[in-house]
Write a protein that holds these residues in place. Structure first.
Motif, mmCIF file in Angstrom:
data_model
loop_
_atom_site.group_PDB
_atom_site.id
_atom_site.type_symbol
_atom_site.label_atom_id
_atom_site.label_comp_id
_atom_site.label_asym_id
_atom_site.label_seq_id
_atom_site.Cartn_x
_atom_site.Cartn_y
_atom_site.Cartn_z
ATOM 1 N N UNK A 86 0.824 -1.217 0.000
ATOM 2 C CA UNK A 86 0.000 0.000 0.000
ATOM 3 C C UNK A 86 0.852 1.259 0.000
ATOM 4 N N UNK A 87 2.142 1.149 0.333
ATOM 5 C CA UNK A 87 3.000 2.328 0.322
ATOM 6 C C UNK A 87 3.018 2.991 -1.053
ATOM 7 N N UNK A 88 2.980 2.174 -2.105
ATOM 8 C CA UNK A 88 3.040 2.725 -3.450
ATOM 9 C C UNK A 88 1.770 3.520 -3.794
ATOM 10 N N UNK A 89 0.682 3.262 -3.077
ATOM 11 C CA UNK A 89 -0.521 4.042 -3.294
ATOM 12 C C UNK A 89 -0.370 5.488 -2.880
ATOM 13 N N UNK A 90 0.626 5.758 -2.022
ATOM 14 C CA UNK A 90 0.883 7.131 -1.596
ATOM 15 C C UNK A 90 1.271 8.005 -2.781
ATOM 16 N N UNK A 91 1.911 7.417 -3.770
ATOM 17 C CA UNK A 91 2.313 8.168 -4.957
ATOM 18 C C UNK A 91 1.091 8.754 -5.653
ATOM 19 N N UNK A 92 0.039 7.956 -5.779
ATOM 20 C CA UNK A 92 -1.175 8.438 -6.442
ATOM 21 C C UNK A 92 -1.851 9.524 -5.627
ATOM 22 N N UNK A 93 -1.779 9.431 -4.299
ATOM 23 C CA UNK A 93 -2.368 10.468 -3.450
ATOM 24 C C UNK A 93 -1.651 11.798 -3.659
ATOM 25 N N UNK A 94 -0.326 11.757 -3.705
ATOM 26 C CA UNK A 94 0.457 12.975 -3.929
ATOM 27 C C UNK A 94 0.112 13.577 -5.288
ATOM 28 N N UNK A 168 -4.729 9.413 10.910
ATOM 29 C CA UNK A 168 -6.034 10.075 10.816
ATOM 30 C C UNK A 168 -5.879 11.549 10.447
ATOM 31 N N UNK A 169 -4.849 12.194 10.954
ATOM 32 C CA UNK A 169 -4.610 13.597 10.630
ATOM 33 C C UNK A 169 -4.303 13.765 9.149
ATOM 34 N N UNK A 170 -3.448 12.909 8.607
ATOM 35 C CA UNK A 170 -3.075 13.003 7.198
ATOM 36 C C UNK A 170 -4.247 12.666 6.280
ATOM 37 N N UNK A 171 -4.982 11.624 6.624
ATOM 38 C CA UNK A 171 -6.131 11.238 5.800
ATOM 39 C C UNK A 171 -7.205 12.326 5.834
ATOM 40 N N UNK A 172 -7.507 12.820 7.033
ATOM 41 C CA UNK A 172 -8.509 13.879 7.138
ATOM 42 C C UNK A 172 -8.100 15.130 6.388
ATOM 43 N N UNK A 173 -6.813 15.511 6.496
ATOM 44 C CA UNK A 173 -6.329 16.678 5.771
ATOM 45 C C UNK A 173 -6.416 16.508 4.269
ATOM 46 N N UNK A 174 -6.109 15.295 3.789
ATOM 47 C CA UNK A 174 -6.182 15.025 2.354
ATOM 48 C C UNK A 174 -7.613 15.143 1.845
ATOM 49 N N UNK A 175 -8.546 14.526 2.561
ATOM 50 C CA UNK A 175 -9.950 14.585 2.147
ATOM 51 C C UNK A 175 -10.470 16.022 2.163
#
Length: 332
Positions: A86-94, A168-175
């Protein structure tokens, strides 16, 4: 031609350098109905198109192709594989954050603040349709049970609180970042905010190269997250039924076929992710957020002889909130 307007356009949208479309105009603005679903199914079943559209349909064929890709991934036994994958999914988030920033900078903000004067494109801060949001938020909260299962395999358990808080902080901030920018930058006028799709990438033309790359990244992200969710389901179900997370390959295969089959059926016959999330959140949240914690707490207090009428009233009120949250989803 000079203004980049084509009479052949079959979609409502803005013409220009930043093409934004309303693929499935809603007949009942503000309501999370299945109009978009019906439109997608109609388009997917259209036999008058090319052979490419026949073999590459969003609802008829693509879900079947994904079985070949996802089913083998679900059968991996190692938990560390899923977590590291799942670490590689971070690339798509960025990339998604960068894309949203670029689109918002080009489109600008389109917000109507005429509280006293009537406006066609005004969206109030509060509407009676707010249970749509509470259903989604309940899903976000009860996902704790999956996170607990995942964090059991952490090497340093003393860091769980810190890691979970940061997550949770990072996910909430992204959303919040993506949601607020897309809503504010969506060109209204000429389109309505109700045209924003559950997957906002559908509001951009298929010829948009940046959005095409985002779709590829999103697919890659889902490929990395989906096996992890399947692993969490496996651990909870197999652990309860057989006392072993991996009783045999046959057991795992049958479970994975059921998981993938359910997803494929939803993708083919009800591809409305917004409604799926809020209904599943309200149903599961009723049990795991409102009902069971309140009942267990009251039973524990009763066994200790500390249960009071005030506690009974308060926790009963929480249970009623969960029931109301579930019932409200059927009227949205």
């Amino acid at each position: 031609h000079a203004n980049n307007v084509s009479t052949a356009d079959s979609e409502f949208g803005t013409n220009g350098s930043e093409r934004v479309i309303c693929p499935y105009p809603k007949t009942n603005p503000g309501r999370n109905d299945t109009m978009s679903t019906l439109c997608q199914i109609t388009i997917g079943n259209d036999t008058s198109g090319s052979s490419f559209e026949h073999y590459w349909s969003k609802t008829n064929t693509i879900p079947l192709y994904l079985i070949i890709l996802l089913l083998p991934l679900l059968c991996f036994r190692s938990a560390s594989f899923f977590a590291r994958f799942t670490f590689f999914g971070t690339i798509s988030v960025v990339y998604l954050i960068v894309l949203v920033t670029i689109k918002a900078a080009h489109l600008g903000f389109h917000l109507e603040f005429h509280w006293l004067d009537p406006s066609q494109f005004y969206v109030p801060e509060f509407r009676l349709l707010f249970p749509q949001l509470t259903g989604v938020l309940t899903l976000a909260f009860f996902i704790h049970n999956c996170i607990i299962t995942l964090m059991k395999s952490n090497k340093k358990q003393e860091n769980n609180v810190r890691d979970l808080s940061l997550a949770y902080l990072l996910v909430g901030g992204t959303y919040m970042y993506v949601g607020v920018l897309i809503f504010a930058a969506f060109p209204s006028p000429p389109l309505s905010k109700d045209c924003i799709e559950p997957n906002f990438l559908d509001n951009f033309s298929s010829s948009d190269v940046l959005v095409f790359v985002a779709r590829v990244c999103l697919l890659f992200q889902m490929i990395t997250v989906y096996p992890l969710l399947g692993y969490l389901v496996r651990v909870q179900i197999m652990g309860q039924l057989f006392g072993n997370h991996y009783p045999s390959f046959l057991h795992i295969l049958v479970l994975n076929i059921a998981i993938v089959g359910a997803g494929v059926l939803m993708a083919m016959f009800y591809p409305n992710i917004g409604s799926i999330i809020r209904f599943s959140g309200a149903i599961c949240g009723l049990a795991l957020v409102f009902l069971l914690p309140a009942l267990v707490h009251m039973i524990s207090l009763k066994q200790q002889g500390k249960l009071t009428w005030l506690s009974i009233v308060f926790h009963s009120f929480l249970i009623l909130l969960g029931v109301a949250n579930l019932l409200a989803q059927f009227f949205m």
